[in-house]
Motif scaffolding. Structure first.
Motif, PDB file in Angstrom:
ATOM      1  N   CYS A  96       0.834  -1.196   0.000  1.00 21.41           N
ATOM      2  CA  CYS A  96       0.000   0.000   0.000  1.00 21.41           C
ATOM      3  C   CYS A  96       0.875   1.255   0.000  1.00 21.41           C
ATOM      4  O   CYS A  96       1.770   1.385   0.840  1.00 21.41           O
ATOM      5  CB  CYS A  96      -0.886  -0.025   1.248  1.00 21.41           C
ATOM      6  N   CYS A 151       0.167   3.198   3.649  1.00 12.95           N
ATOM      7  CA  CYS A 151       0.574   2.704   4.977  1.00 12.95           C
ATOM      8  C   CYS A 151       1.626   1.603   4.911  1.00 12.95           C
ATOM      9  O   CYS A 151       2.137   1.182   5.941  1.00 12.95           O
ATOM     10  CB  CYS A 151      -0.653   2.217   5.752  1.00 12.95           C
ATOM     11  N   CYS A 192      -5.779  -2.640   0.312  1.00 11.13           N
ATOM     12  CA  CYS A 192      -4.815  -2.782   1.414  1.00 11.13           C
ATOM     13  C   CYS A 192      -5.405  -3.642   2.522  1.00 11.13           C
ATOM     14  O   CYS A 192      -6.533  -3.420   2.960  1.00 11.13           O
ATOM     15  CB  CYS A 192      -4.428  -1.409   1.955  1.00 11.13           C
ATOM     16  N   CYS A 204      -5.192  -0.862   5.874  1.00 12.26           N
ATOM     17  CA  CYS A 204      -5.982   0.374   5.996  1.00 12.26           C
ATOM     18  C   CYS A 204      -7.193   0.384   5.063  1.00 12.26           C
ATOM     19  O   CYS A 204      -7.932   1.369   5.029  1.00 12.26           O
ATOM     20  CB  CYS A 204      -5.105   1.602   5.759  1.00 12.26           C
TER      21      CYS A 204
HETATM   22 ZN   LIG Z   1      -2.792   0.766   3.539  1.00  7.13          ZN
END
Ligand SMILES: [Zn+2]
Length: 169
Positions: A8, A11, A28, A31
């Motif tokens: 991702c 994050c 992701c 997140c």
């Molecule tokens: Zn993420």
């Protein structure tokens, strides 16, 4: 196959393929952000000289290294399609140009980038001689009706559209 993204960008979590917003997407696992994959926009310049010859460049880099194509490249953030076509023309051939008209816009699949949308503009470039630079190893004008093989499907479609727009002598 185009390069796949694994993590991702927000994050750093691992991306997984799952159904989201109507189709399978990269999402992701940490997140829940969706990593949208879209075709990349590019712009090209179609320059004709006084003898109705079209400017092409021989590519110095992959993809299609050693093949001829229109001067062009990806549109940068904050740049219009027209500005991108003139910038790429300047970077690859040294020519300063002025956009005359819109020629067309075509989609093509790309082994490297997944999908590319290529805008084409007819550009008038002054009297100076083009010099190959950047992604091009050679630049030359070719008679519009006896061109060498052109590398990209969308470039070939743009050239076909140009031929319909240019009056034959
Ligand atoms: Zn993420």
């Amino acid at each position: 196959m185009p390069k796949e993204i694994t993590y991702c960008p927000y994050c750093g979590g691992l991306l997984t393929r799952r159904h989201a917003e109507g189709r399978e997407r990269l999402v992701c696992t940490q997140c829940d952000a969706i990593y949208y994959q879209n075709p990349l926009p590019a712009a090209t310049a179609l320059v004709l000289n006084g003898a109705n010859q079209l400017l092409l460049g021989k590519r110095a880099v992959d993809p299609a290294r050693g093949e001829w194509c229109l001067p062009g490249g990806f549109i940068e953030m904050g740049e219009t399609m027209e500005e991108a076509s003139l910038r790429e023309l300047r970077e690859e051939t040294g020519l300063e140009g002025r956009v005359m008209s819109f020629v067309g816009c075509f989609y093509q699949n790309s082994a490297t980038y997944g999908g590319v949308i290529i805008f084409g503009y007819r550009v008038e470039a002054g009297g100076s001689t083009p010099r190959a630079a950047d992604d091009m190893e050679e630049v030359a004008f070719f008679d519009l009706h006896s061109l060498p093989h052109v590398a990209f499907e969308a470039h070939r479609k743009l050239i076909a559209a140009l031929k319909e727009q240019v009056p034959t002598q």
